[in-house]
Design a protein around this motif. Structure first.
Motif, PDB file in Angstrom:
ATOM      1  N   ILE A 150       0.932  -1.012  -0.158  1.00  0.00           N
ATOM      2  CA  ILE A 150      -0.050  -0.059   0.053  1.00  0.00           C
ATOM      3  C   ILE A 150       0.804   1.195  -0.186  1.00  0.00           C
ATOM      4  O   ILE A 150       0.717   2.283  -0.737  1.00  0.00           O
ATOM      5  CB  ILE A 150      -0.718  -0.112   1.026  1.00  0.00           C
ATOM      6  CG1 ILE A 150      -2.033  -1.248   1.029  1.00  0.00           C
ATOM      7  CG2 ILE A 150      -1.723   1.228   1.322  1.00  0.00           C
ATOM      8  CD1 ILE A 150      -2.697  -1.225   2.401  1.00  0.00           C
ATOM      9  N   THR A 194       0.900   4.100  -2.894  1.00  0.00           N
ATOM     10  CA  THR A 194       0.425   5.729  -2.784  1.00  0.00           C
ATOM     11  C   THR A 194       1.471   6.553  -2.647  1.00  0.00           C
ATOM     12  O   THR A 194       1.353   7.548  -3.333  1.00  0.00           O
ATOM     13  CB  THR A 194       0.055   5.799  -1.334  1.00  0.00           C
ATOM     14  OG1 THR A 194       1.091   5.166  -0.150  1.00  0.00           O
ATOM     15  CG2 THR A 194      -1.443   4.903  -0.947  1.00  0.00           C
ATOM     16  N   GLN A 213      -5.955   1.974  -6.555  1.00  0.00           N
ATOM     17  CA  GLN A 213      -6.087   0.387  -6.592  1.00  0.00           C
ATOM     18  C   GLN A 213      -6.451   0.136  -8.217  1.00  0.00           C
ATOM     19  O   GLN A 213      -6.214  -0.924  -8.519  1.00  0.00           O
ATOM     20  CB  GLN A 213      -7.269   0.194  -5.769  1.00  0.00           C
ATOM     21  CG  GLN A 213      -6.779   0.027  -4.220  1.00  0.00           C
ATOM     22  CD  GLN A 213      -7.795  -0.448  -3.401  1.00  0.00           C
ATOM     23  OE1 GLN A 213      -9.066  -0.429  -3.891  1.00  0.00           O
ATOM     24  NE2 GLN A 213      -7.532  -0.895  -2.138  1.00  0.00           N
ATOM     25  N   GLU A 272      -5.253  -5.589  -0.602  1.00  0.00           N
ATOM     26  CA  GLU A 272      -4.684  -4.675   0.726  1.00  0.00           C
ATOM     27  C   GLU A 272      -5.630  -4.792   1.802  1.00  0.00           C
ATOM     28  O   GLU A 272      -4.918  -4.317   3.015  1.00  0.00           O
ATOM     29  CB  GLU A 272      -4.938  -3.569  -0.163  1.00  0.00           C
ATOM     30  CG  GLU A 272      -4.090  -3.292  -1.315  1.00  0.00           C
ATOM     31  CD  GLU A 272      -4.142  -1.593  -1.979  1.00  0.00           C
ATOM     32  OE1 GLU A 272      -4.805  -0.859  -1.415  1.00  0.00           O
ATOM     33  OE2 GLU A 272      -3.428  -1.548  -2.698  1.00  0.00           O
TER      34      GLU A 272
END
Length: 92
Positions: A36, A40, A46, A64
């Protein structure tokens, strides 16, 4: 706002079995966190990760969230498209 760490600690105090199960899954949660973070940091959604993996956003979401245990192949595909190193170099 609810602090998830406080809720988790309360659960651990009230139910040692919950804590034991969490501890068994800790490496999985750490890996999910790394995936994750990389996504990011790369500024990807996603949906964008899913498109690059040739899968669906819901598959990425389940990976996730820990809602499903992904195969090594799926984790590797995710890592490649998000540029996550899966192996750390050894110190000499």
């Amino acid at each position: 706002m609810i602090d998830i760490d406080e809720v988790r600690e309360e659960d651990f105090k009230n139910n040692p079995a919950v804590k034991a199960e969490y501890e068994k899954m800790r490496p999985v949660y750490k890996l999910i966190g790394r995936l994750i973070e990389a996504r990011t940091r790369a500024g990807l959604t996603q949906s964008q990760i899913a498109e690059r993996m040739k899968t669906t956003q819901s598959v990425v979401s389940r990976m996730e969230s820990g809602g499903s245990m992904p195969s090594i192949k799926m984790v590797t595909r995710y890592a490649l498209v998000a540029a996550v190193p899966l192996v750390r170099p050894r110190n000499p």
